[in-house]
Design an enzyme around this catalytic site. Structure first.
Site, PDB file in Angstrom:
ATOM      1  N   ASP A 217      48.200 -20.247 117.162  1.00  0.00           N
ATOM      2  CA  ASP A 217      46.903 -20.001 117.809  1.00  0.00           C
ATOM      3  C   ASP A 217      47.040 -20.010 119.333  1.00  0.00           C
ATOM      4  O   ASP A 217      46.157 -19.520 120.040  1.00  0.00           O
ATOM      5  CB  ASP A 217      45.925 -21.131 117.439  1.00  0.00           C
TER       6      ASP A 217
ATOM      7  N   GLN B 154      41.429 -23.963 111.567  1.00  0.00           N
ATOM      8  CA  GLN B 154      40.301 -23.120 111.949  1.00  0.00           C
ATOM      9  C   GLN B 154      39.239 -23.946 112.679  1.00  0.00           C
ATOM     10  O   GLN B 154      38.887 -25.048 112.251  1.00  0.00           O
ATOM     11  CB  GLN B 154      39.705 -22.454 110.691  1.00  0.00           C
TER      12      GLN B 154
ATOM     13  N   LYS C  62      42.342 -13.623 107.399  1.00  0.00           N
ATOM     14  CA  LYS C  62      43.689 -13.991 107.867  1.00  0.00           C
ATOM     15  C   LYS C  62      44.656 -14.037 106.683  1.00  0.00           C
ATOM     16  O   LYS C  62      45.790 -13.569 106.779  1.00  0.00           O
ATOM     17  CB  LYS C  62      43.641 -15.353 108.595  1.00  0.00           C
TER      18      LYS C  62
END
Ligand code: GUN
Length: 291
Positions: free
Chosen positions: A119, A96, A52
């Site tokens: 997200d 995460q 990422k």
């Protein structure tokens, strides 16, 4: 049979984003800024996060990478989230998953400002997606819809069978594909661990989305000829063929199923790279709302 090349499409998307970022920066604006928080040292998560961050560099985003130890407490993480929520120069951030067991993932997700939730995991964004309002769509489902659009795969009136009902993949993709939109209008069945006679259902599918995390679960006798396969599985299995000592396996037995399919996503190189491109798309969207 056509291979759906997620790596190629994700590179195209990243190039499109980089072009757009260049225009903003050339006009004197700051670049988009994404932050990633990782707690603990889960091997898979570390790799995903590094990818990422690399993608941010490739498209011209600023990135911040915060690594916290495994014994970080919930209160500390909530403080960090609050700090990021208030930081005007930060467009979006993600925490995460999975988090260590002593931290409530739901509590952390709900603490994130929905306008920075790139997200798309916050209930506000899930709710918006569910009723077809504009918000952040989770990266993996967004990436799948992008593949469907760019490969011009017909979904209208098709039987879609989804394996897995997770909040991150199975549930949201089932909602998107049944909605009235250019990649929707499908008749969707969501299967899971309690579904009896699974094979009878999967054999009816025009499109199968496999997101259960069981390597090579879908075999040739579970599909009909001409099926479209979207394989979301990325299980790390031990391998003596690779330097790292492991390789990624999808939920579909590729050797057996690919010859029967009309389109198939490989693992790796299918849905995986799209997830990162989608995160970049969501971050650019957050940036545009923020500047
Ligand atoms: N873990 C696995 N996939 C994801 C994702 O898309 N976002 C976050 N934050 N964690 C994940």
């Amino acid at each position: 049979m056509q291979i759906i090349d997620g790596k190629l499409i994700s590179n195209q998307i990243k190039e499109e984003i980089a072009e757009e970022v260049k225009k903003y920066v050339n006009s004197g604006k700051r670049p988009p800024h994404l932050a990633v928080i990782i707690v603990g040292d889960d091997g898979g998560s570390q790799t995903y996060v590094q990818n990422k961050i690399k993608a941010c560099e490739a498209v011209g985003f600023k990135s911040t990478h915060i690594e916290l130890p495994d014994d970080t407490n919930e209160e500390f993480l909530l403080k960090k989230v609050d700090e990021f929520n208030k930081d005007e120069n930060l467009d979006g951030f993600i925490v995460q998953l999975p988090l260590p067991k002593h931290i409530s993932e739901q509590k952390i997700i709900e603490a994130i400002n929905p306008a920075k939730d790139v997200d798309g995991f916050h209930p506000v964004n899930i709710g918006k997606m569910t009723i077809g309002l504009d918000g952040f769509v989770p990266a993996t489902p967004l990436g799948i819809t992008e593949l469907i659009k760019r490969y011009k795969i017909e979904t209208s009136g098709k039987n879609v069978v989804i394996l897995g009902r997770s909040n991150i993949v199975g549930r949201p993709i089932s909602i998107l594909l049944s909605q009235k939109n250019e990649f929707g209008n499908a008749t969707v069945t969501v299967c899971h661990s309690r579904t009896p006679n699974l094979k009878d259902i999967t054999r009816q599918a025009d499109i199968i989305v496999a997101a259960i995390g069981i390597p090579e679960f879908i075999k040739a006798d579970m599909v009909k000829e001409g099926v479209v396969i979207i394989d979301v599985g990325t299980t790390r299995v031990k391998s003596e063929e690779t330097k790292s000592g492991w390789k990624l396996k999808g939920d579909v037995n590729y050797e057996e199923v690919a010859p029967l399919s009309s389109y198939i996503t490989p693992v790796p190189g299918g849905v995986g790279p799209m997830t990162i491109a989608s995160l970049m798309q969501n971050t650019l969207k957050a940036y545009k709302m923020n500047i």
